[in-house]
Enzyme design. Sequence first.
Site, PDB file in Angstrom:
ATOM      1  N   LYS A   1      39.600  21.845   0.849  1.00  0.00           N
ATOM      2  CA  LYS A   1      39.151  21.564   2.215  1.00  0.00           C
ATOM      3  C   LYS A   1      37.625  21.600   2.264  1.00  0.00           C
ATOM      4  O   LYS A   1      37.015  22.314   1.476  1.00  0.00           O
ATOM      5  CB  LYS A   1      39.737  22.604   3.187  1.00  0.00           C
ATOM      6  CG  LYS A   1      41.250  22.758   3.135  1.00  0.00           C
ATOM      7  CD  LYS A   1      41.974  21.583   3.727  1.00  0.00           C
ATOM      8  CE  LYS A   1      43.488  21.835   3.714  1.00  0.00           C
ATOM      9  NZ  LYS A   1      44.234  20.726   4.326  1.00  0.00           N
TER      10      LYS A   1
ATOM     11  N   HIS B   1      53.496  14.113  -2.129  1.00  0.00           N
ATOM     12  CA  HIS B   1      53.191  14.518  -0.758  1.00  0.00           C
ATOM     13  C   HIS B   1      54.059  13.706   0.194  1.00  0.00           C
ATOM     14  O   HIS B   1      54.327  12.530  -0.048  1.00  0.00           O
ATOM     15  CB  HIS B   1      51.708  14.297  -0.439  1.00  0.00           C
ATOM     16  CG  HIS B   1      51.252  15.069   0.761  1.00  0.00           C
ATOM     17  ND1 HIS B   1      51.592  14.710   2.055  1.00  0.00           N
ATOM     18  CD2 HIS B   1      50.497  16.191   0.881  1.00  0.00           C
ATOM     19  CE1 HIS B   1      51.056  15.575   2.904  1.00  0.00           C
ATOM     20  NE2 HIS B   1      50.392  16.491   2.218  1.00  0.00           N
TER      21      HIS B   1
END
Length: 476
Positions: free
Chosen positions: A176, A295
């Site tokens: 992140k 994902h």
Amino acid sequence: MSYAQTRTQTKAGYKAGVQDYRLTYYTPDYTPKDTDILAAFRVTPQPGVPYEEAAAAVAAESSTGTWTTVWTDLLTDLDRYKGRCYDIEPVPGEDNQFIAYIAYPLDLFEEGSVTNLLTSLVGNVFGFKALKALRLEDLRIPVAYLKTFQGPPHGIQVERDKINKYGRPLLGCTIKPKLGLSAKNYGRAVYECLRGGLDFTKDDENINSQPFQRWRDRFLFVADAIHKAQAETGEVKGHYLNVTAGTCEEMMKRAAFAKELEMPIIMHDFLTGGFTANTSLAHYCRDNGLLLHIHRAMHAVIDRQKNHGIHFRVLSKCLRMSGGDHIHTGTVVGKLEGDKDITLGFIDLLRENYIEENRSRGIYFTQDWASMPGVMAVASGGIHVWHMPALVDIFGDDAVLQFGGGTLGHPWGNAPGATANRVALEACVQARNEGRNLMREGGDIIREACRWSPELAAACELWKEIKFEFEAVDTV
């Protein structure tokens, strides 16, 4: 033979017009065959539409039927090829919903093609006007059809052998912020997390090749980070390099470059990328020794509404057939949607070889996977060190516990955040192996570990009040 003669002959055995679907496609006396693909649909019919007619319409529109009788029906054996609704079951607590059980003959589907399977089962019928809503709750895939698929590139046991890590869940972290970092700074974050104790780091689902960070630059800096962290720790490390791209050709080019860099694992967004692309990539990964992380970006658009769409347990089965070594499943305890019993149900469908019907966990059919390799569940989304005991208890060893903000948000930085998670995990695994109850004693186990790890103590202090307590939308 003239046109007039042909027309006269077809009239002899053909009656034009519209007839009720239930006359042909509702067959309550039918006994499903071992080779049939079975589907459980949650059906919400329009007012005034009988249950039998609505269920038969689903069977017809997802197999051989259309809105009117056609003379070309005479040119084939409809009894051989049609889908059949063989049972109807009311949904407890719902006045106008029922489960329709439909059997499809195997001849309707192309071998080894999840794309064709879904195109038939859900491609057109979901827009049918006679239905207010429709949801595919579960599928039974027969062994005869499963054997036409490769499945996961490697599976759980082969992955453990590749990375030489056993007896515990694996630890991961999504880097992140997910967008905006330069490739060099991105690689730095990867290195810090891996040297701090994580097994894997990860591209987020929407990192592909943007102006601020082109894919080739990211791959190179990440490769440097992995090689350095491996040299320092003596452990095998990995980063899920997202090879999802605008074309299959570009995707395969990125996968080939990851192999050239000797990376152990790559990643694909299987729903936005598509099943055809995913299956092609899975075949490449098996042939070239790459693990494949999956994902599920976009899944909630498809699976979150209780009365319409496709349940995630169906998407999980499709992914296992198409191919993937990991897939995100939710966490039960984190920020993302996930009822515990339902989540455990589809985790079993991903990992186990044989799963019995269990309606309390949303499993409508017994599923035999015929020794197809299993898929490792990935718990990710809003989790931190206080969740560790519950995660180890819920997921067991064959899972990746992925802490993004729960690593990078540590007050001392990325490496201490990784260390805090590793210490918490090791403490929980040791306590479990000693026979302690993680759900009852989890808080005490974490507090005891804090005495020996200032990194864990700082993380526990920071996130002691953080909870995500919302009622699940999707329940049995």
